[in-house]
Design a protein around this motif. Structure first.
Motif, mmCIF file in Angstrom:
data_model
loop_
_atom_site.group_PDB
_atom_site.id
_atom_site.type_symbol
_atom_site.label_atom_id
_atom_site.label_comp_id
_atom_site.label_asym_id
_atom_site.label_seq_id
_atom_site.Cartn_x
_atom_site.Cartn_y
_atom_site.Cartn_z
ATOM 1 N N TYR A 153 -8.074 10.545 -6.906
ATOM 2 C CA TYR A 153 -8.059 9.194 -7.476
ATOM 3 C C TYR A 153 -7.294 8.283 -6.633
ATOM 4 C CZ TYR A 153 -3.246 10.377 -8.631
ATOM 5 O OH TYR A 153 -1.828 11.019 -8.537
ATOM 6 N N ALA A 154 -7.559 6.699 -6.978
ATOM 7 C CA ALA A 154 -6.687 5.831 -6.076
ATOM 8 C C ALA A 154 -5.707 5.513 -6.865
ATOM 9 C CB ALA A 154 -7.903 4.579 -6.125
ATOM 10 N N GLU A 155 -4.563 5.116 -6.520
ATOM 11 C CA GLU A 155 -3.184 4.582 -7.270
ATOM 12 C C GLU A 155 -2.876 3.516 -6.635
ATOM 13 O OE1 GLU A 155 -0.504 7.928 -6.726
ATOM 14 O OE2 GLU A 155 -0.808 7.907 -4.327
ATOM 15 N N ALA A 156 -1.729 3.002 -7.111
ATOM 16 C CA ALA A 156 -1.141 1.582 -6.720
ATOM 17 C C ALA A 156 0.454 1.837 -7.192
ATOM 18 C CB ALA A 156 -1.743 0.597 -7.728
ATOM 19 N N PHE A 157 1.029 1.141 -6.276
ATOM 20 C CA PHE A 157 2.647 1.012 -6.401
ATOM 21 C C PHE A 157 3.042 -0.350 -6.441
ATOM 22 C CE2 PHE A 157 1.348 5.216 -4.326
ATOM 23 C CZ PHE A 157 2.272 6.147 -4.776
ATOM 24 N N HIS A 158 4.082 -0.437 -7.119
ATOM 25 C CA HIS A 158 4.637 -1.692 -7.318
ATOM 26 C C HIS A 158 6.155 -1.878 -7.241
ATOM 27 C CE1 HIS A 158 5.771 -4.954 -10.574
ATOM 28 N NE2 HIS A 158 5.555 -5.588 -9.551
ATOM 29 N N ASN A 159 6.854 -2.774 -6.526
ATOM 30 C CA ASN A 159 8.167 -2.799 -6.439
ATOM 31 C C ASN A 159 8.519 -4.231 -7.137
ATOM 32 O OD1 ASN A 159 8.452 -0.359 -5.169
ATOM 33 N ND2 ASN A 159 8.760 -1.349 -3.081
ATOM 34 N N ASN A 160 9.156 -4.363 -8.287
ATOM 35 C CA ASN A 160 9.237 -5.701 -8.929
ATOM 36 C C ASN A 160 10.510 -6.327 -8.202
ATOM 37 O OD1 ASN A 160 11.439 -4.966 -10.514
ATOM 38 N ND2 ASN A 160 10.377 -4.638 -12.277
ATOM 39 N N SER A 234 -1.544 -0.470 6.207
ATOM 40 C CA SER A 234 -0.618 0.473 6.122
ATOM 41 C C SER A 234 -0.636 1.070 4.460
ATOM 42 C CB SER A 234 0.741 0.290 6.550
ATOM 43 O OG SER A 234 1.667 1.298 6.268
ATOM 44 N N THR A 235 -0.631 2.345 4.344
ATOM 45 C CA THR A 235 -0.450 3.155 3.003
ATOM 46 C C THR A 235 0.664 3.971 3.012
ATOM 47 O OG1 THR A 235 -2.167 4.573 3.392
ATOM 48 C CG2 THR A 235 -2.804 2.461 2.268
ATOM 49 N N ASP A 236 1.587 3.920 3.974
ATOM 50 C CA ASP A 236 2.834 4.534 4.235
ATOM 51 C C ASP A 236 3.948 4.331 2.938
ATOM 52 O OD1 ASP A 236 4.481 6.362 5.726
ATOM 53 O OD2 ASP A 236 5.843 4.790 5.516
ATOM 54 N N ARG A 237 4.022 5.422 2.157
ATOM 55 C CA ARG A 237 4.881 5.164 1.009
ATOM 56 C C ARG A 237 6.197 5.234 1.267
ATOM 57 N NH1 ARG A 237 -0.902 7.032 0.294
ATOM 58 N NH2 ARG A 237 -1.172 7.439 -1.832
ATOM 59 N N GLU A 238 6.568 5.674 2.339
ATOM 60 C CA GLU A 238 8.294 5.639 2.425
ATOM 61 C C GLU A 238 8.412 4.291 2.892
ATOM 62 O OE1 GLU A 238 10.529 7.672 1.727
ATOM 63 O OE2 GLU A 238 8.811 8.853 0.824
ATOM 64 N N SER A 239 7.625 3.724 3.777
ATOM 65 C CA SER A 239 7.937 2.262 4.098
ATOM 66 C C SER A 239 7.798 1.268 2.966
ATOM 67 C CB SER A 239 6.969 1.865 5.441
ATOM 68 O OG SER A 239 6.931 2.613 6.456
ATOM 69 N N PHE A 240 6.889 1.619 2.283
ATOM 70 C CA PHE A 240 6.768 0.577 1.005
ATOM 71 C C PHE A 240 7.763 0.665 0.247
ATOM 72 C CE2 PHE A 240 5.175 -0.018 -3.022
ATOM 73 C CZ PHE A 240 4.829 -1.383 -3.009
ATOM 74 N N ARG A 241 8.356 1.760 0.025
ATOM 75 C CA ARG A 241 9.489 1.859 -0.934
ATOM 76 C C ARG A 241 10.941 0.887 -0.507
ATOM 77 N NH1 ARG A 241 7.881 7.519 -1.170
ATOM 78 N NH2 ARG A 241 6.705 7.923 -3.162
ATOM 79 N N LYS A 242 10.593 0.625 0.692
ATOM 80 C CA LYS A 242 11.897 -0.019 1.451
ATOM 81 C C LYS A 242 11.675 -1.454 1.096
ATOM 82 C CE LYS A 242 12.773 3.262 4.962
ATOM 83 N NZ LYS A 242 12.970 3.690 6.177
ATOM 84 N N MET A 243 10.597 -2.090 0.664
ATOM 85 C CA MET A 243 10.296 -3.301 0.512
ATOM 86 C C MET A 243 10.517 -3.832 -0.939
ATOM 87 S SD MET A 243 6.160 -3.652 1.873
ATOM 88 C CE MET A 243 6.074 -5.459 1.742
ATOM 89 N N GLN A 244 10.931 -4.998 -1.014
ATOM 90 C CA GLN A 244 11.859 -5.406 -2.203
ATOM 91 C C GLN A 244 11.119 -6.821 -2.827
ATOM 92 O OE1 GLN A 244 15.844 -6.055 -1.214
ATOM 93 N NE2 GLN A 244 16.440 -3.994 -1.410
ATOM 94 N N GLY A 245 10.781 -6.818 -4.106
ATOM 95 C CA GLY A 245 10.588 -8.060 -4.685
ATOM 96 C C GLY A 245 11.788 -8.952 -5.005
#
Length: 298
Positions: A153-160, A234-245
């Protein structure tokens, strides 16, 4: 060797949805006997050997001994293309009555299957822009669209902007819309956070326009305009988790951000409900609610 597990899970998914092994084999270029041996014997034995403490190389060698029609060299060379082909195979339409006699649930399943096939051009990291409920500010939050690791499946991640992270699902209805759904709060509470993005007639667009529906602080539904601006593929999850809203004051916005603010943050870009003091449950409540909203436009 994680790809072997993904192949097994994807074949299981396709078979559970009515696709025969011979049809799967025809699409992948494998003979039915080889693919069946891989699915029914080699991969299960490989997983069992790993659980018994063998390393990946030993586990695969000992699993391949059990069959005489699967070549290790050919298997390893063709594994990436096999997984890619399995991931793009269409799932047949479900009976018109759908799950439990509900055609809507059938359409949800088909939308998730369509996303597996169509999400690739839109995979990557985005910054979203939308109106903030906290004064004259632009809300800026990162999103990630990607295929799930298992390819099912396709998924989405969101950092609010408040430090919370969400993981959700992506659906598509062909070439017109992308739907993203999250549960905004923790289980067991269901609080849908839903985004609809319009797909433009443009190859790999730099941004996507849409609307989203969620609940405000008082659990009243609110709909707002949203803009997804692509940052990278980029779809790297670890790098994305470091991004902040975060929120950005209007006075701090640059020229492009002010254009985005004008697009997403006017009174017309938000539709809300609000709580009515002492409701009488007659049509006068509707007039009272509109009066409250006019006095408090954001």
């Amino acid at each position: 060797m994680e790809a072997l597990k993904q192949v097994y899970e994807r074949i299981s998914f396709l078979r559970d949805n009515g696709i025969k092994m011979k049809d799967i084999a025809a699409r992948t270029g494998f003979s039915p006997s080889v693919l069946s041996a891989l699915y029914s014997t080699v991969i299960p034995e490989y997983e069992k050997n790993l659980q018994q403490g063998e390393d990946q190389e030993e586990a695969l060698d000992h699993a391949l001994i059990l069959v005489n029609n699967v070549s290790r060299k050919k298997l390893m060379a063709s594994l990436p293309s096999l997984l890619s082909t399995l991931a793009t195979m269409d799932v047949p339409a479900l009976p018109h009555k759908g799950y439990f006699g509900n055609p809507f649930l059938s359409a949800i399943g088909q939308g998730m299957a369509a996303a597996v096939k169509g999400i690739e051009p839109f995979c990557g990291t985005y910054l979203s822009y939308s109106i903030s409920s906290n004064g004259k500010k632009l809300k800026i939050e990162p999103y990630l669209l990607a295929m799930a690791d298992n390819g099912l499946y396709a998924e989405a991640f969101h950092n609010n902007a408040y430090g919370a992270q969400h993981q959700g699902a992506v659906l598509m209805n062909g070439a017109s819309h992308i739907y993203i759904c999250f549960n905004e709060f923790q289980d067991p509470q269901l609080s849908l956070f839903y985004i609809c993005l319009k797909i433009p007639m443009y190859d790999r667009p730099p941004f996507l326009r849409g609307l989203y529906l969620c609940l405000d602080y008082n659990h009243n539904p609110i709909a707002r305009r949203i803009l997804f601006v692509r940052q990278s593929s980029s779809t790297d999850r670890e790098s994305f988790r470091k991004m902040q809203g975060f929120m950005k004051d209007f006075d701090q916005l640059d020229e492009d951000e002010r254009k985005i603010y004008d697009y997403t943050c006017t009174e017309a870009d938000s539709i809300r409900l609000c709580n009515i003091p002492s409701p009488q449950m007659d049509y006068g409540d509707l007039q009272q609610e509109k009066a409250i909203l006019r006095e408090n436009p954001k």
